[in-house]
Design a protein around this motif. Structure first.
Motif, PDB file in Angstrom:
ATOM      1  N   PRO A 263       0.814  -1.223   0.000  1.00 45.31           N
ATOM      2  CA  PRO A 263       0.000   0.000   0.000  1.00 45.31           C
ATOM      3  C   PRO A 263       0.843   1.267   0.000  1.00 45.31           C
ATOM      4  CG  PRO A 263       0.245  -0.776   2.231  1.00 45.31           C
ATOM      5  CD  PRO A 263       1.125  -1.671   1.361  1.00 45.31           C
ATOM      6  N   GLY A 264       0.273   2.323  -0.519  1.00 46.55           N
ATOM      7  CA  GLY A 264       0.812   3.657  -0.275  1.00 46.55           C
ATOM      8  C   GLY A 264       0.467   4.080   1.144  1.00 46.55           C
ATOM      9  N   SER A 265       0.962   5.252   1.515  1.00 49.30           N
ATOM     10  CA  SER A 265       0.723   5.727   2.877  1.00 49.30           C
ATOM     11  C   SER A 265      -0.748   6.030   3.125  1.00 49.30           C
ATOM     12  CB  SER A 265       1.533   6.995   3.138  1.00 49.30           C
ATOM     13  OG  SER A 265       2.897   6.700   3.021  1.00 49.30           O
ATOM     14  N   GLY A 266      -1.458   6.458   2.065  1.00 52.09           N
ATOM     15  CA  GLY A 266      -2.881   6.778   2.216  1.00 52.09           C
ATOM     16  C   GLY A 266      -3.673   5.560   2.643  1.00 52.09           C
ATOM     17  N   PRO A 267      -3.734   4.521   1.787  1.00 51.12           N
ATOM     18  CA  PRO A 267      -4.522   3.342   2.156  1.00 51.12           C
ATOM     19  C   PRO A 267      -4.057   2.684   3.456  1.00 51.12           C
ATOM     20  CG  PRO A 267      -3.693   3.154  -0.103  1.00 51.12           C
ATOM     21  CD  PRO A 267      -3.180   4.440   0.440  1.00 51.12           C
TER      22      PRO A 267
ATOM     23  N   SER B 260      11.656   6.568   6.171  1.00 50.85           N
ATOM     24  CA  SER B 260      12.524   7.268   5.214  1.00 50.85           C
ATOM     25  C   SER B 260      13.881   6.578   5.082  1.00 50.85           C
ATOM     26  CB  SER B 260      12.666   8.750   5.584  1.00 50.85           C
ATOM     27  OG  SER B 260      12.822   8.916   6.966  1.00 50.85           O
ATOM     28  N   THR B 261      14.397   6.036   6.196  1.00 50.04           N
ATOM     29  CA  THR B 261      15.665   5.303   6.109  1.00 50.04           C
ATOM     30  C   THR B 261      15.478   4.006   5.322  1.00 50.04           C
ATOM     31  OG1 THR B 261      15.129   4.416   8.300  1.00 50.04           O
ATOM     32  CG2 THR B 261      16.703   6.236   8.212  1.00 50.04           C
ATOM     33  N   GLY B 262      14.324   3.368   5.498  1.00 49.29           N
ATOM     34  CA  GLY B 262      14.040   2.156   4.720  1.00 49.29           C
ATOM     35  C   GLY B 262      13.944   2.456   3.236  1.00 49.29           C
ATOM     36  N   GLU B 263      13.248   3.553   2.917  1.00 50.31           N
ATOM     37  CA  GLU B 263      13.111   3.966   1.512  1.00 50.31           C
ATOM     38  C   GLU B 263      14.483   4.239   0.883  1.00 50.31           C
ATOM     39  OE1 GLU B 263      10.348   4.914  -0.501  1.00 50.31           O
ATOM     40  OE2 GLU B 263       8.666   5.207   0.873  1.00 50.31           O
ATOM     41  N   ASP B 264      15.387   4.773   1.692  1.00 49.48           N
ATOM     42  CA  ASP B 264      16.733   5.065   1.198  1.00 49.48           C
ATOM     43  C   ASP B 264      17.597   3.807   1.108  1.00 49.48           C
ATOM     44  OD1 ASP B 264      16.028   7.691   1.090  1.00 49.48           O
ATOM     45  OD2 ASP B 264      17.065   8.276   2.937  1.00 49.48           O
TER      46      ASP B 264
ATOM     47  N   ASP C  73       2.276   1.347   9.618  1.00 50.28           N
ATOM     48  CA  ASP C  73       1.227   1.418   8.606  1.00 50.28           C
ATOM     49  C   ASP C  73       1.472   0.364   7.528  1.00 50.28           C
ATOM     50  OD1 ASP C  73       3.552   2.798   8.030  1.00 50.28           O
ATOM     51  OD2 ASP C  73       2.556   4.340   6.844  1.00 50.28           O
ATOM     52  N   HIS C  74       2.742   0.187   7.174  1.00 52.06           N
ATOM     53  CA  HIS C  74       3.152  -0.813   6.178  1.00 52.06           C
ATOM     54  C   HIS C  74       4.606  -1.119   6.474  1.00 52.06           C
ATOM     55  CE1 HIS C  74       5.464   2.370   4.423  1.00 52.06           C
ATOM     56  NE2 HIS C  74       4.378   3.129   4.459  1.00 52.06           N
ATOM     57  N   SER C  75       5.168  -2.132   5.855  1.00 50.81           N
ATOM     58  CA  SER C  75       6.583  -2.425   6.028  1.00 50.81           C
ATOM     59  C   SER C  75       7.396  -1.685   4.967  1.00 50.81           C
ATOM     60  CB  SER C  75       6.835  -3.929   5.925  1.00 50.81           C
ATOM     61  OG  SER C  75       6.222  -4.594   7.016  1.00 50.81           O
ATOM     62  N   THR C  76       8.631  -1.346   5.305  1.00 52.60           N
ATOM     63  CA  THR C  76       9.567  -0.733   4.358  1.00 52.60           C
ATOM     64  C   THR C  76      10.932  -1.391   4.549  1.00 52.60           C
ATOM     65  OG1 THR C  76       8.368   1.383   4.600  1.00 52.60           O
ATOM     66  CG2 THR C  76      10.479   1.457   3.458  1.00 52.60           C
ATOM     67  N   PRO C  77      11.095  -2.618   4.043  1.00 55.39           N
ATOM     68  CA  PRO C  77      12.386  -3.300   4.226  1.00 55.39           C
ATOM     69  C   PRO C  77      13.477  -2.513   3.510  1.00 55.39           C
ATOM     70  CG  PRO C  77      10.678  -4.835   3.442  1.00 55.39           C
ATOM     71  CD  PRO C  77      10.140  -3.450   3.290  1.00 55.39           C
ATOM     72  N   SER C  78      14.571  -2.268   4.197  1.00 58.76           N
ATOM     73  CA  SER C  78      15.608  -1.443   3.563  1.00 58.76           C
ATOM     74  C   SER C  78      16.193  -2.155   2.345  1.00 58.76           C
ATOM     75  CB  SER C  78      16.684  -1.046   4.567  1.00 58.76           C
ATOM     76  OG  SER C  78      17.135  -2.165   5.285  1.00 58.76           O
ATOM     77  N   CYS C  79      16.166  -3.495   2.338  1.00 60.95           N
ATOM     78  CA  CYS C  79      16.708  -4.198   1.165  1.00 60.95           C
ATOM     79  C   CYS C  79      15.818  -4.004  -0.067  1.00 60.95           C
ATOM     80  CB  CYS C  79      16.902  -5.681   1.461  1.00 60.95           C
ATOM     81  SG  CYS C  79      15.381  -6.530   1.893  1.00 60.95           S
ATOM     82  N   LEU C  80      14.578  -3.604   0.128  1.00 58.92           N
ATOM     83  CA  LEU C  80      13.680  -3.361  -1.019  1.00 58.92           C
ATOM     84  C   LEU C  80      13.599  -1.874  -1.373  1.00 58.92           C
ATOM     85  CD1 LEU C  80      10.699  -5.804  -0.295  1.00 58.92           C
ATOM     86  CD2 LEU C  80      12.598  -6.123  -1.899  1.00 58.92           C
ATOM     87  N   LYS C  81      14.144  -1.029  -0.529  1.00 56.99           N
ATOM     88  CA  LYS C  81      14.148   0.432  -0.771  1.00 56.99           C
ATOM     89  C   LYS C  81      12.750   0.978  -1.080  1.00 56.99           C
ATOM     90  CE  LYS C  81      18.886   0.779  -2.450  1.00 56.99           C
ATOM     91  NZ  LYS C  81      19.797   1.350  -3.415  1.00 56.99           N
TER      92      LYS C  81
ATOM     93  N   SER D  93       6.453  -2.286   1.191  1.00 53.46           N
ATOM     94  CA  SER D  93       6.273  -3.681   0.780  1.00 53.46           C
ATOM     95  C   SER D  93       4.946  -4.224   1.294  1.00 53.46           C
ATOM     96  CB  SER D  93       7.422  -4.544   1.281  1.00 53.46           C
ATOM     97  OG  SER D  93       7.220  -4.885   2.647  1.00 53.46           O
ATOM     98  N   TRP D  94       4.671  -5.442   0.944  1.00 50.46           N
ATOM     99  CA  TRP D  94       3.420  -6.113   1.287  1.00 50.46           C
ATOM    100  C   TRP D  94       3.538  -6.931   2.572  1.00 50.46           C
ATOM    101  CZ3 TRP D  94       7.060  -7.043  -2.273  1.00 50.46           C
ATOM    102  CH2 TRP D  94       7.766  -8.228  -2.148  1.00 50.46           C
ATOM    103  N   HIS D  95       4.712  -6.917   3.204  1.00 47.37           N
ATOM    104  CA  HIS D  95       4.874  -7.741   4.413  1.00 47.37           C
ATOM    105  C   HIS D  95       4.024  -7.192   5.551  1.00 47.37           C
ATOM    106  CE1 HIS D  95       8.457  -8.297   1.909  1.00 47.37           C
ATOM    107  NE2 HIS D  95       8.459  -9.541   2.372  1.00 47.37           N
ATOM    108  N   PRO D  96       3.487  -8.070   6.372  1.00 44.55           N
ATOM    109  CA  PRO D  96       2.605  -7.571   7.435  1.00 44.55           C
ATOM    110  C   PRO D  96       3.387  -6.801   8.498  1.00 44.55           C
ATOM    111  CG  PRO D  96       2.971  -9.933   7.713  1.00 44.55           C
ATOM    112  CD  PRO D  96       3.619  -9.548   6.400  1.00 44.55           C
TER     113      PRO D  96
END
Lengths: 400, 400
Positions: free
Chosen positions: A66-70, A297-301, A334-342, A345-348
């Protein structure tokens, strides 16, 4: 009968208090060996997990990123597949533009028009500072007519947001953008009779812009796309009878919270600011959404170590939260942001809930793998709100 | 395609037998340290758990506290958000009044009318014995007309249930109750043309009551509220092709079971009565709902030790149940009733299922925390029926 109907029927006002601490994007992946949460030293979070019931939650459904909205809508008890936020609204929220129920917003481009034709749809990508100067000029000189308030808000380079405020504006408007260069500017065409007034106002605005900017060498016209209204969405007060507050630093989250009727308590970028604001506003609300951005933000990076540090930086503040003795405390994402995926993600999401009525399970650390073995099991994030309300004794019995 | 359609299409008659033992409200909370199930000595229940697969089930959805109606509907495979039982029906069931598919029922008050005005909506709260006498008199003297059967059933003080039996009675009727004193009695107004016949019958009844009771000093008129029909709900035979029996002591559960087409085997209040009745009727049915009430009533009373004792009192009977060798045995609850909350709650039900086709998981005790780690995971109670039917090999394959 659906959850929203149940919520309206069963929710009741009480003095009990709920805190929902969102560590944005905190869920990650072992990359390799340990995930960010597994690698972080976070004694206070783990102590909370030890006296909580835990689980993992899917923001929308298994497999959907999901995006941050949903993902935030779901956490606040709104079905993210039912409520979709228009692009214009998200652009406005993301730019920090306040949007109310009488506002019509659109994404804008400054463009260059010569001889009646659009010769550059991006006005030569004017510098952002130029854009700010032009927007200020427009806000000063655009005529305000018939009680309609119009404002423009600068974005990056040639981009801006236009906001029209008046009663009864419909967003059923086609884009006022010819899409190609070499064509004349396109007025906003109403897609239904209810949008006649909005089209008239928008087109008068486009004319006014051209008049005010006629001497500009590049940015002498405006194109508008993605007209959107404030979505027709019930407030948290209506649905849940809470007095909600949002404590957040970033515009997108503040804007979304405002859409749902929360009182927005804007704070600075320091982690301590979140907890200062929470303590200060404690008496005035019974539902607190506290948003911690840095884990996302660190995960996104793609910075594993920085994300670990972001978790460790939040941890020392948790005792201040517990000291307020909320009746229900949830820490999740709200959602996962694995740093390896930058990216998202869909992980719970790992999820912990502390309340007198919740009991305790065997989970003693706050990590993805540990929470997956918790008593709450795996559930959709939209169940977070009914759970929080139930544990705060804010929901009455369904049926006899 | 929904579960109900699947059930109709896929269910098939077999000789295999299912027992669903409902320990009403058995789920609880550690208060503190151990929950009621954790504190109880219950070797037979634990032995069943050890050879079962286990899980936890949410009656309606996470966070929602259900009444007994919705929570039982779910256990029997009916969507509790789709089927809602009217107040009149629940009042009738709770009072032990039998309700069939041609019955229209309403909650009644005896009232005092003087000079054409309601002067007391509760007839001075006449004693319950007075009420019984008056109802007996009405049932003897009310004229029966046009094949319509009318009966009244006494409740506490001034309350009663009225039941009208005839083909084609609609419940689209406004309350026949002026709500305030000092106003004339109100006839039942039809809310649609289909309710004309019902309004006529009800209003004739109100006139008849006044005529029969004209000499009564206080209870000389009737007010009626909450007209409800037998809900339009398919029977368990129709949906699941089972021959179901309900073995229960309390009116509410017997009434609900009857609504769903079960043969009701009423029993006394002794725990042994349940198992005597089960053994006696074993040959005649293939689905047995056995209802044990004491775990709920002790929980409602807030008596932790009494609830522990209620669990321990049932335990010695379980070998009699196993001796019948049901193909599928489920022990669970309709909803939780933690004694520390003194009422129903939203916590999920511990659930165990024993069947040759079920395998065994690691759960070796029947408690909330242990079951939460079971192989069945966390599911909505409406999945209990498909699971039971499947393990009894009563459901065919879906699709080719």
């Amino acid at each position: 009968m659906e959850w929203e109907d149940l919520a309206r029927d069963l929710s009741t006002e009480t003095s009990s208090k709920i805190v929902l601490l969102v560590m944005d994007g905190v869920g990650g992946l072992p990359a390799p060996g340990k995930s960010e949460l597994e690698a972080a030293r976070k004694p206070n979070l783990d102590a909370l997990a030890a006296k909580a019931v835990c689980g993992v939650s899917d923001p929308v459904m298994m497999g959907i990123t999901p995006g941050s909205g949903p993902s935030h809508l779901a956490l606040f008890g709104y079905d993210p597949l039912k409520y979709q936020l228009g692009r214009g609204i998200l652009e406005a929220l993301g730019s920090g533009v306040e949007v109310g129920r009488n506002d019509l917003v659109a994404r804008g481009n400054f463009a260059t028009v010569k001889g009646g034709l659009v010769v550059d749809r991006r006005a030569g990508r004017i510098p952002t500072e130029e854009n700010a100067r032009i927007c200020a000029r427009l806000n000063e000189h655009l005529p305000q007519r018939d009680g309609v308030e119009v404002r423009v808000f600068p974005g990056k380079e040639h981009r801006f947001v236009a906001r029209f405020t008046a009663e009864g504006l419909s967003d059923a408007l086609a884009d006022a953008d010819p899409q190609k260069e070499g064509k004349p500017p396109l007025p906003a065409a109403p897609l239904g009779p209810e949008a006649g007034k909005a089209a008239e106002i928008v087109n008068r605005f486009l004319g006014d812009v051209a008049a005010v900017l006629q001497a500009e060498p590049k940015a002498n016209a405006a194109l508008l796309r993605g007209f959107s209204k404030f979505p027709s969405i019930p407030t948290m007060q209506e649905l849940f009878k809470v007095r909600p507050a949002a404590i957040a630093n970033y515009p997108m989250y503040k804007g979304l919270a405002k859409l749902l009727g929360m009182e927005v308590i804007g704070v600075g970028g320091e982690t301590a600011d979140l907890f200062d604001a929470l303590e200060k506003s404690w008496a005035d609300h019974d539902f607190f959404y506290v948003h911690y951005k840095r884990t996302d933000s660190t995960g996104e990076d793609g910075k594993f170590e920085a994300k670990v540090a972001a978790i460790e930086a939040l941890d020392p503040f948790l005792p201040r939260l517990a000291a307020l003795k909320p009746d229900v405390l949830v820490v999740t994402s709200d959602h996962s942001t694995p740093s390896c995926l930058k990216g998202h993600s869909w992980h719970p999401n790992p999820f912990l809930l502390v309340a007198d009525t919740a009991g305790v399970d065997d989970v003693a650390v706050f990590t993805e793998r540990a929470c997956a073995k918790g008593m709450l099991g795996r559930f959709r994030s939209i169940s977070a709100m009914p759970l929080m309300l139930a544990h705060a004794l804010k929901l009455q019995k369904y049926g006899a």
